[in-house]
Structure formats: structure tokens, C-alpha cells
Design a protein around this motif. Sequence first.
Motif, PDB file in Angstrom:
ATOM      1  N   ARG A 164       9.722  32.633 -16.427  1.00 29.07           N
ATOM      2  CA  ARG A 164       8.351  32.234 -16.074  1.00 29.07           C
ATOM      3  C   ARG A 164       7.295  33.251 -16.494  1.00 29.07           C
ATOM      4  N   GLN A 165       7.713  34.356 -17.068  1.00 31.75           N
ATOM      5  CA  GLN A 165       6.779  35.411 -17.451  1.00 31.75           C
ATOM      6  C   GLN A 165       6.019  35.943 -16.229  1.00 31.75           C
ATOM      7  N   THR A 166       6.759  36.052 -15.123  1.00 29.24           N
ATOM      8  CA  THR A 166       6.221  36.574 -13.873  1.00 29.24           C
ATOM      9  C   THR A 166       6.656  38.024 -13.709  1.00 29.24           C
ATOM     10  N   ARG A 167       5.803  38.842 -13.123  1.00 28.47           N
ATOM     11  CA  ARG A 167       6.116  40.257 -12.931  1.00 28.47           C
ATOM     12  C   ARG A 167       6.844  40.436 -11.593  1.00 28.47           C
ATOM     13  N   LEU A 168       8.017  41.007 -11.660  1.00 25.87           N
ATOM     14  CA  LEU A 168       8.849  41.196 -10.475  1.00 25.87           C
ATOM     15  C   LEU A 168       8.536  42.533  -9.816  1.00 25.87           C
ATOM     16  N   ILE A 169       8.281  42.484  -8.504  1.00 24.78           N
ATOM     17  CA  ILE A 169       8.081  43.692  -7.700  1.00 24.78           C
ATOM     18  C   ILE A 169       9.082  43.659  -6.552  1.00 24.78           C
ATOM     19  N   ILE A 170       9.809  44.746  -6.361  1.00 20.21           N
ATOM     20  CA  ILE A 170      10.793  44.814  -5.270  1.00 20.21           C
ATOM     21  C   ILE A 170      10.225  45.669  -4.147  1.00 20.21           C
ATOM     22  N   ASP A 171      10.267  45.133  -2.940  1.00 20.44           N
ATOM     23  CA  ASP A 171       9.838  45.869  -1.751  1.00 20.44           C
ATOM     24  C   ASP A 171      11.095  46.335  -1.026  1.00 20.44           C
ATOM     25  N   TRP A 172      11.406  47.615  -1.165  1.00 21.22           N
ATOM     26  CA  TRP A 172      12.653  48.176  -0.654  1.00 21.22           C
ATOM     27  C   TRP A 172      12.510  48.541   0.830  1.00 21.22           C
ATOM     28  N   HIS A 173      13.231  47.817   1.686  1.00 18.51           N
ATOM     29  CA  HIS A 173      13.292  48.148   3.115  1.00 18.51           C
ATOM     30  C   HIS A 173      14.533  48.983   3.409  1.00 18.51           C
ATOM     31  N   ASN A 174      15.559  48.816   2.599  1.00 17.27           N
ATOM     32  CA  ASN A 174      16.835  49.524   2.750  1.00 17.27           C
ATOM     33  C   ASN A 174      17.645  49.226   1.502  1.00 17.27           C
ATOM     34  N   PHE A 175      18.932  49.535   1.512  1.00 16.63           N
ATOM     35  CA  PHE A 175      19.826  49.199   0.401  1.00 16.63           C
ATOM     36  C   PHE A 175      20.855  48.184   0.876  1.00 16.63           C
ATOM     37  N   GLY A 176      21.034  47.133   0.087  1.00 16.25           N
ATOM     38  CA  GLY A 176      21.966  46.081   0.472  1.00 16.25           C
ATOM     39  C   GLY A 176      23.395  46.560   0.577  1.00 16.25           C
ATOM     40  N   TYR A 177      23.813  47.429  -0.338  1.00 17.59           N
ATOM     41  CA  TYR A 177      25.203  47.888  -0.332  1.00 17.59           C
ATOM     42  C   TYR A 177      25.503  48.724   0.908  1.00 17.59           C
ATOM     43  N   SER A 178      24.512  49.472   1.401  1.00 17.24           N
ATOM     44  CA  SER A 178      24.754  50.313   2.581  1.00 17.24           C
ATOM     45  C   SER A 178      24.937  49.463   3.838  1.00 17.24           C
ATOM     46  N   ILE A 179      24.240  48.328   3.896  1.00 15.19           N
ATOM     47  CA  ILE A 179      24.422  47.416   5.034  1.00 15.19           C
ATOM     48  C   ILE A 179      25.786  46.737   4.948  1.00 15.19           C
ATOM     49  N   LEU A 180      26.185  46.342   3.732  1.00  9.83           N
ATOM     50  CA  LEU A 180      27.497  45.722   3.552  1.00  9.83           C
ATOM     51  C   LEU A 180      28.614  46.679   3.944  1.00  9.83           C
ATOM     52  N   SER A 181      28.402  47.964   3.710  1.00  8.11           N
ATOM     53  CA  SER A 181      29.435  48.950   4.033  1.00  8.11           C
ATOM     54  C   SER A 181      29.696  49.055   5.536  1.00  8.11           C
ATOM     55  N   LEU A 182      28.731  48.627   6.360  1.00 13.45           N
ATOM     56  CA  LEU A 182      28.954  48.623   7.808  1.00 13.45           C
ATOM     57  C   LEU A 182      30.091  47.676   8.191  1.00 13.45           C
ATOM     58  N   LYS A 183      30.239  46.594   7.429  1.00  5.54           N
ATOM     59  CA  LYS A 183      31.305  45.629   7.692  1.00  5.54           C
ATOM     60  C   LYS A 183      32.605  45.991   6.995  1.00  5.54           C
ATOM     61  N   LEU A 184      32.492  46.505   5.752  1.00 12.28           N
ATOM     62  CA  LEU A 184      33.685  46.641   4.926  1.00 12.28           C
ATOM     63  C   LEU A 184      34.101  48.085   4.655  1.00 12.28           C
ATOM     64  N   GLY A 185      33.229  49.037   4.910  1.00 11.46           N
ATOM     65  CA  GLY A 185      33.545  50.428   4.608  1.00 11.46           C
ATOM     66  C   GLY A 185      32.999  50.842   3.252  1.00 11.46           C
ATOM     67  N   ASN A 186      32.732  52.133   3.092  1.00  9.21           N
ATOM     68  CA  ASN A 186      32.066  52.630   1.890  1.00  9.21           C
ATOM     69  C   ASN A 186      32.874  52.440   0.612  1.00  9.21           C
ATOM     70  N   ARG A 187      34.213  52.461   0.715  1.00  9.76           N
ATOM     71  CA  ARG A 187      35.044  52.423  -0.492  1.00  9.76           C
ATOM     72  C   ARG A 187      35.541  51.025  -0.854  1.00  9.76           C
ATOM     73  N   HIS A 188      35.137  50.042  -0.098  1.00 13.50           N
ATOM     74  CA  HIS A 188      35.602  48.682  -0.389  1.00 13.50           C
ATOM     75  C   HIS A 188      35.077  48.239  -1.759  1.00 13.50           C
TER      76      HIS A 188
END
Length: 461
Positions: A164-188
Motif C-alpha cells: 500500500r506504500q504506507t509508512r510503518l511505525i512500531i510502538d514498542w511497549h515490550n518485546f514479544g519473545y520475552s513475554i513468550l518466554s514466561l510460558k516456555l522458557g528462554n531457551r525454547h
Amino acid sequence: MIETAISIAFWVSSCLTLLIIALPSQYIPRRVRQETGGNGKEKVTVQILVLGDIGRSPRMQYHALSIARHGGQVDIIGYQESDPHPEITSHSNITVVPLPPHPAILQTNNKIVFLVFGPLKVLFQILSLWICLAYRTKPAKYLLVQNPPSIPTLAIASVVCFLRQTRLIIDWHNFGYSILSLKLGNRHPLVVISKWYEKFFCGWATAHFCVTNAMTRILKDDFQITKAPILTLHDRPASHFKPILDEEERTQFLASLKEVAATEAELATGDVRVLVSSTSWTPDEDFSVLIDALCRYSEIATTENTALPSILAIITGKGPQKEMYLNEISARAQAGKLEKVDIRTAWLSTLDYAKLLGSASLGVSLHTSSSGVDLPMKVVDMFGAGLPVVGWNRFEAWPELVTEGVNGRGFGSSEELASHLTDLFGNLSKLENLRNGAQKESLRRWDQEWDPIAGRLLGVT
């Protein structure tokens, strides 16, 4: 042979034609000018994507309101599970675009079942996001995406923005992988893949907002983002958060809440202190820390220091672990461990939540931070209401928000929290000093932070 080649060529050309026809329309500034009055000036159009409940995403709502108040046109996309800020639904420059909720059967806290249902949930979200971003909405100049969740948001947003020729801006509240690690562990393996995915697709963005300086540093050093600007945009309270200084107004509001009606007489006499904590009832907030601390406070108040006041603890929020903790609270109360503490839960509107903070004596934050570099917006809201805070401080970014002993205090265990409660509620002058610090912190508001950073980047200020 020739007929076969002609047949293949026909089907290939037909498929390519259908693909071209089905491609989402592109963002064209000239077309936007025509649609918005044709006065020669391009009207800033922004899509804001929240892969979550819009009503429980205050920062993204504040983005939408700021853009709209400066004359920009906003589509805010997300789930409608609770009421958003009233101005979101009433502002003529804001359109709420709801995402269809995923089937309830795909929700689970079981690790093994999660590995099966997780991909199915992602597939459903991919389809609904693609349809919404590519076809249900008009192309915009900017797409502002809340992260996390990262999967599948960043991938779909990146592809749609490219087409679409749209400019993407990401608003970082946290990191997704770090939240996932709460369930699965850092080395999963899924956590490792998730981190790679996040690093890869963030490179497609034209700009980044971060909630802390510590997060900005990680994006530069670890994610190695060098071409796109990375701007720290601290959370600040909105205008509807303010202290309630009139004691009669404060008492009347608290008494109007059905959750605390039974304590109306104590509120009127001032024999009870109101403690507020907002939680999402998720693993990154260990609510047992507060329960243990309140049990310890009750023990001290009934055996060692009987002059300590009773506590009315009002806990707001929704989440997967709520029922588990409510059962624990009930068991502690039946065992006589909460004699001078009354714990109530509530789900309030945006404006009533702001009034609750303005009416309380002390706020508690249990946010432990999966990454160490994000900050709880609930503390920002508390400061906006002039409410002093005690919070879990064992992570890097905490000092960016709270100045120890000035506007709040930190703790790293239930024992430390109980000590703060007995000290502050037993010495009201200390609590008042923290309140003065919190009120000074509230002077800088969202618009003052947003306008020179995000407003300038988007071209609306």
C-alpha cells in the motif's frame, strides 16, 4: 503440445490477473487530498493497530486522540471487549474498526495444548488482520502498530505497508519473545524463533517509538536498527487523571461503587485507607506478593501495632489468573489472616477508574517486566491522579519512572511491601510527602510529551 502450452499460459495469466485485481489499493496523496476537500493540503491519515482490546490499550487510544485533535484522520483497529475512552467513539476524526474475536476454544494456559492451539490462533489472526488492513480500510499514510504482540502483527503489517506504500511505525511497549518466554522458557525453540522474527520484521519499519530509554538502547545495540529513527516516547497521564482533593467528593465516589458499599461507614469516619492495584492477572504480575504482604500487615495491625488503620484494597482488571487468586484470597480470609484487610475486585469504566485513583491513599504496582526495559502505564496513571506508588522495582527501567522516596518506593519481596505499608499508613506525614512528589510528577502530561516527538514525526504539529 501447443494446446497444453496455451492452456498453461491461459491459467497462469488468469491467476496473475486475479492477483493484480485483488491487490490492496495503494496510498496516493493526491487521492487523499481529493477525498478531504481538495484544498491542496494533504490530510494526515493514520491507521493504529492493536492486536488486543482497544479499551485496555490506553497508550494507543492516546495516540489516536492526539492525532485526531490535530486534524488527522484515524482508523483504530483492534478487539472491542470493553468500552474505550468516550472521546474515541464520539470524535468525528476517529473510526473504530473492530477485529473479529478468535474462537474461545483456542484460548488455553496449558503449555502442551498451547503448542497445538497457538498456530491455529495465529492462522485465524493472519486472515482477519489481512482482510482488515488490506480491504476493509482505506490506505493511510502511516500504520502505527503496537508491539507486542509481534506474531502475526509485524509480518502482516510489513507486507500490507509494502503493497500500500504506507509508512510503518512500531510502538514498542515490550518485546514479544520475552513475554513468550514466561510460558516456555528462554531457551525454547519457539522463543528463539520469535526473537529472530521480531528482529527481522522490525527492520521494515520507517520509525520506532519506545516507552523507555533502556528499550531504545536495546533496539540500537541488540536489534541493530541504524537506518530508521528510534524515539523514546515516555508514557504520561491523560487529562482525565487528576486528584480528588475534596474529602466529601472522594467519600461519595467511593461509596457509590457497589464493590465497596459495605465499608461506607468506615470510609466516612476515615478509619480505613484505600489501596489500589490494577492488574491483568497474568504471569508477569505475581499477585501473591500483594496477598502475602496484606496478610502480614493484618497480623501486625492486630497484634503488634493496633493503631494501624484498616485497608480497603480495590483490585481492578481482567485476566486469566483472576479466579485462581480470588480463591486464594477467600481461603486466606476464612483462615482469619485478613482481619484488618478487605480485598475487593472491580471492573470500571475509563473515567471511574481515573476517579478511583484520585480517591485512593496508595497505589501498588506488581509489574515485574519480562524484558526489564518496559514500564507499567498504571503507575503513570497513578501519578496523573497524584497518587503515590509502591511497586516492584527489580528491573532496569524502574528508575526512569519512580524516584525512590520522592514520589514512590520500590520493593522486591512481600516482606518489603508489608514494611512499606506499615510505615506509610502508620506515619501519614511520610505518605503525604510521597503524595506531594506524585502531584509534581503529574504536571507533565501526555500532550506535552507527544506533540514534539510523535506529532512532529507524523507531521500534525
